[in-house]
Motif scaffolding. Structure first.
Motif, PDB file in Angstrom:
ATOM      1  N   PHE A  31       0.802  -0.964  -0.283  1.00  0.00           N
ATOM      2  CA  PHE A  31       0.115   0.545  -0.105  1.00  0.00           C
ATOM      3  C   PHE A  31       0.808   1.449   0.269  1.00  0.00           C
ATOM      4  N   ARG A  35       0.030   2.713  -3.467  1.00  0.00           N
ATOM      5  CA  ARG A  35      -1.423   3.237  -3.561  1.00  0.00           C
ATOM      6  C   ARG A  35      -2.566   2.693  -2.806  1.00  0.00           C
ATOM      7  N   ILE A  36      -2.124   1.101  -3.059  1.00  0.00           N
ATOM      8  CA  ILE A  36      -3.009  -0.443  -3.932  1.00  0.00           C
ATOM      9  C   ILE A  36      -3.721  -0.945  -2.500  1.00  0.00           C
ATOM     10  N   LEU A  37      -4.860  -0.786  -2.506  1.00  0.00           N
ATOM     11  CA  LEU A  37      -4.855  -1.978  -0.726  1.00  0.00           C
ATOM     12  C   LEU A  37      -5.238  -3.188  -2.005  1.00  0.00           C
ATOM     13  N   LEU A 105      -9.835  -1.148  -6.021  1.00  0.00           N
ATOM     14  CA  LEU A 105      -9.859  -2.511  -4.943  1.00  0.00           C
ATOM     15  C   LEU A 105     -10.566  -3.610  -6.027  1.00  0.00           C
ATOM     16  N   PHE A 237      -6.014  -6.474   6.971  1.00  0.00           N
ATOM     17  CA  PHE A 237      -6.055  -5.478   7.454  1.00  0.00           C
ATOM     18  C   PHE A 237      -6.505  -4.563   8.298  1.00  0.00           C
TER      19      PHE A 237
END
Lengths: 301, 250, 330
Positions: A31, A35-37, A105, A237
């Motif tokens: 992340f 910047r990606i979950l 997402l 998470f």
């Protein structure tokens, strides 16, 4: 709760926290840079576990030496990182960095759905159990409680090694410094000539391998079943959110907090066991929406 | 405090990681007198607007609007009290048309919550069209704002702020991003609109020609503090200003 | 009448008449409509640029409310079930919403997922109340006090659902054109400006969130009554994922697309499940990727493109805006 149960709960919590940390730290690393979950992160964990349990089961049944258990775990992690992680970043994620958050997402969610079925196709729905690593190391006695050396010593040691190793890697090596530079300020980093593509790929492979490694380690302590990936992504998470997105050291503390909370619940309020991690996360986020160690970023207007 | 003071700040202090963006800033803004803020980049001009509208909270000091303290209030609350803002980078609803952007602002002002009334049918529609005409954007009223050039987006951003019928309008570099040949045109439109709506304005500006022509008062910012304040003539002829501010612009 | 308007009316008529010709389709269509209502809830949130991976929670809350009502009153009453299910989902929507509207994007999606996982495990763990993994039976309820035979009830349920769906779709369409609906959409594009208009972005999102929960609730009650059983699976993350999938398939942001997507999805699922049961999620996953990467406006987008070609004209800027997908890249 007597002293023995207390010690047991602490040991359970620490062992569990070590496993969750391995997955969460990869998630938060990815992340921080991309910047990606990555919702598919849970699948990496499950596949690492399946690989280790199934290959281990086969080779130990064929009479190979039990000490191969640990190298096998590294192998499983490498396979997850390179064979799965690499192509997913190269072929898929690369196409969506410019798209909006909701779509990013969804894409990793789609990958997660696909990998869930891939697991079922390859390994079926029967549980796998392969505890050679656990049995090899035997038990130790601490505070009058017998506990497996693997869970009480090896797992926490591995987690601490990963934490320190990651810190050294990011601060001392060139690749690590490049990753940090991209995390801090992507635009400036690319402007001064850092190859962001390479950094993204490297980060994703390392993050995926960490999740696979977590699964490999976990496979010795629990039976490998369908659905473990889904549970783990939400749990990790929770850890990452509690710590603050992108916080590596924070993830270790949050993992410990959640691991201990969960293990005490097992002894005190077993029906709440599943809920405790989420309750901890919700409580923390109520007070600090950016997580325990997260930083608030205000938009420039 | 004299009755014509609209906005007042007392001893504002803030720093970002050691960089001082406001150092004991005490300013009075008077109703009907358009104030220009000038100064080099990084002097804390935008931060001042951010503090006045509640977007940034100062470490010390306080902000009063119409005699009421608003230091800890949110942008939303301060907007409701009558302070509107236009931004250096236009803050528009990129998937709505120019007119819809204004209609949303009007609906917000009038609190139109009826769930089955169409946005395009609210009673303020004519008023908003008039506002678009005022800023010379009526011909692009049904274009998506993100298809429009920056100059028009700036004007629409200002129109959105005006749609709220504020008492005070804070403008952050209204002519940046506008071609220099058009700057005076934009300011003419703007001052006409402000006069018609009887709005007092505070505007951050780099172009001294514009400051000279459109401001009633000028405040010079440097290193997070107000160095000088006066009429455009007094300020622009001051040797320090010529050396530090105007010199930098050239 | 232009073709563009005639085709949807024709499709609606076909859906309404299909069960007369092919009786087997009635149950499938009822289930599809129930899901379509829930998908509409997801579509609504997509307009604010948010994805929830946990909306099956509200689906399940309403379904279990209906089941409890049926259990308490030996069968129960359909109208009461709908009212109670809707009320329960709105209440849960408000409670969860008050928390999640503080967040956007990743946190929003994942916190919703976390809430639904919590509810799922409660449904499973507290089996003495909820029947655990086996779930609860939902006996056929009375309809405004009248007891009905199975065939008659199913027909009534189907046409009742159809009318409800059309009415709800119209309401949501009007909501999205209203001032508050437009403010809701600006959460996707510029919250800062919204706050600087004196409007609370959180409260605006909360309004939409509660409505979306209510939509899922309506779908959940219909599904519970149509299937005659509720299980924890109603709240499972795969259900939530399915809802998001259908929303994207139909055309993210399209009210009609929610129902078109649901009907096609349900038809394919019923027929394909036999030979693709093991790989169903995989198929969905690949489809989802394909839509996002190659046809980001979904089925409705394809339809619009086809119509444009038939009418042989280029879309004007206003039309592209109307058909704009909340999910489409900038």
């Amino acid at each position: 709760m007597n002293a023995q149960l207390f010690a047991l709960a602490v040991f359970d919590g620490v062992a569990y926290a070590a496993l969750v940390f391995m997955v969460a730290v990869g998630l938060t690393l990815i992340f921080g840079v991309l910047r990606i979950l990555n919702v598919a992160h849970g699948s990496f964990y499950a596949i690492g576990a399946y690989l280790t349990a199934s290959i281990g089961g086969a080779i130990f049944a064929a009479g190979y030496a039990p000490w191969l258990a640990l190298p096998l775990m590294f192998l499983a992690a490498a396979i997850v990182g390179i064979v799965l992680g690499g192509p997913i970043e190269r072929l898929l994620l690369r196409r969506i960095y410019a798209k909006e958050d909701a779509l990013q997402l969804l894409v990793t969610f789609a990958v997660f759905m696909i990998l869930e079925d891939v697991q079922r196709l390859i390994w079926g729905t029967q549980p796998y159990f392969e505890a050679t690593a656990l049995q090899q190391l035997g038990n130790i006695e601490v505070f009058g409680v017998f506990y497996t050396t693997y869970q009480l010593v090896v797992l926490p040691l591995v987690a601490i090694t990963v934490l320190i190793g990651l810190r050294l890697f990011l601060r001392k090596t060139l690749s690590g410094k490049l990753i940090l530079a991209v995390t801090e300020d992507r635009e400036t980093a690319t402007a001064i000539g850092i190859d962001a593509d390479k950094v993204y790929l490297l980060t994703f492979v390392v993050g995926a391998a960490l999740a696979g490694f977590g699964g490999a380690l976990a496979s010795a302590t629990t039976s490998v079943v369908p659905g473990m990936g889904a549970d783990m992504i939400v749990l990790s998470f929770a850890v990452v959110a509690t710590a603050g997105l992108g916080q590596i050291e924070g993830a270790a503390i949050a993992a410990l907090l959640i691991g201990l909370g969960r293990s005490f619940a097992v002894y005190l309020m077993p029906e709440l066991q599943v809920l405790i991690p989420y309750l901890i996360m919700l409580l923390v986020l109520l007070v600090r929406p950016e997580g325990l160690f997260g930083v608030v970023r205000t938009r420039k207007i | 405090m004299t009755p014509d003071v609209l906005l007042e700040t007392k001893g504002l202090e803030i720093n970002f990681g050691g960089v001082i963006a406001a150092d004991n800033v005490s300013v009075e803004i008077h109703a009907g007198k358009n104030l220009a803020i000038i100064g080099p980049n990084g002097a804390g001009k935008t931060t001042f607007l951010n503090i006045c509208t509640g977007y940034t909270k100062p470490n010390k000091g306080s902000v009063y609007f119409c005699g009421r303290e608003v230091t800890q209030k949110s942008p939303r609350q301060i907007t409701r009290m009558g302070v509107a803002r236009a931004f250096q980078i236009p803050q528009l609803f990129s998937e709505h048309t120019a007119l819809e952007n204004l209609l949303i602002a009007a609906a917000a002002r009038e609190q139109r919550w009826a769930p089955f009334m169409k946005l395009g049918h609210i009673p303020e529609r004519d008023e908003m069209m008039h506002l678009l005409e005022l800023v010379n954007c009526a011909h692009v009223s049904d274009r998506l704002v993100n298809e429009l050039p920056e100059g028009q987006r700036k004007l629409i951003d200002i129109a959105v702020a005006l749609a709220l019928r504020p008492k005070l309008l804070l403008l952050d570099e209204p002519t940046s991003g506008v071609a220099s040949s058009e700057k005076f045109g934009v300011m003419d439109i703007l001052t006409r609109a402000l006069a018609e709506a009887k709005v007092t304005s505070v505007f951050v500006e780099h172009d001294m020609g514009i400051v000279e022509k459109y401001a009633d008062e000028v405040a010079v910012w440097a290193a997070g503090a107000v160095q000088l304040r006066g009429t455009p003539q007094e300020v622009l002829e001051h040797p320090d200003v010529i050396r530090d501010v105007i010199g930098e612009e050239l | 009448m232009s073709l563009r308007i005639a085709v949807p009316i024709l499709l609606l008529a076909i859906v309404a008449l299909l069960p007369l010709v092919a009786p087997w389709s009635q149950v499938v269509l009822t289930l599809a409509l129930a899901k379509g209502l829930a998908v509409l809830g997801i579509v609504l949130l997509l307009h604010a640029g948010q994805v929830s991976f946990g909306h099956a929670l509200f689906f399940a809350v309403a379904a279990y409310s209906a089941a409890f009502l049926g259990e308490a009153f030996a069968g129960g009453e359909l109208v009461m079930m709908i009212v109670l299910g809707l009320g329960a989902s709105l209440f849960f929507g408000l409670m969860v919403g008050l928390f999640v509207v503080r967040y956007r994007h990743i946190f929003f999606g994942m916190l919703n997922l976390a809430f639904s996982m919590i509810f799922y495990s409660i449904l499973e763990k507290f089996y003495h109340v909820t029947g655990g993994a086996d779930g609860m039976q939902v006996a056929r309820p009375t309809v405004v006090g009248i007891e009905m035979e199975r065939a008659g009830f199913e027909t009534l349920l189907f046409y009742g659902s159809l009318v409800l769906c059309v009415a709800v779709a119209w309401c949501i369409h009007r909501f999205l054109s209203s001032p508050i609906g437009n403010m809701f959409k600006t959460i996707k594009t510029n919250e800062t400006r919204l706050e600087y208009l004196g409007i609370s972005a959180r409260q605006t999102l909360l309004v939409g969130y509660v409505v979306s929960a209510g939509l899922c609730g309506l779908g959940g009650v219909l599904m519970a009554v149509a299937q005659g059983i509720v299980t924890p699976e109603y709240a499972w993350w795969i259900r939530s994922g399915e809802l998001v999938f259908i929303a994207i398939l139909g055309g993210a942001g399209s009210v009609a697309g929610a129902f078109v997507g649901a009907i096609i999805y349900e038809a394919v699922r019923v027929n394909a499940a036999a030979f693709a049961a093991d790989v169903w999620q995989m198929v969905l996953g690949f489809f989802l990727l394909a839509i996002i990467l190659f046809a980001s406006r979904g089925l409705v987008g394809l339809y619009e493109r086809l119509m444009d070609r038939l009418e042989n004209k280029k879309p004007t800027s206003k039309e592209t805006q109307d058909g704009r997908v909340p999910g489409a890249a900038e």
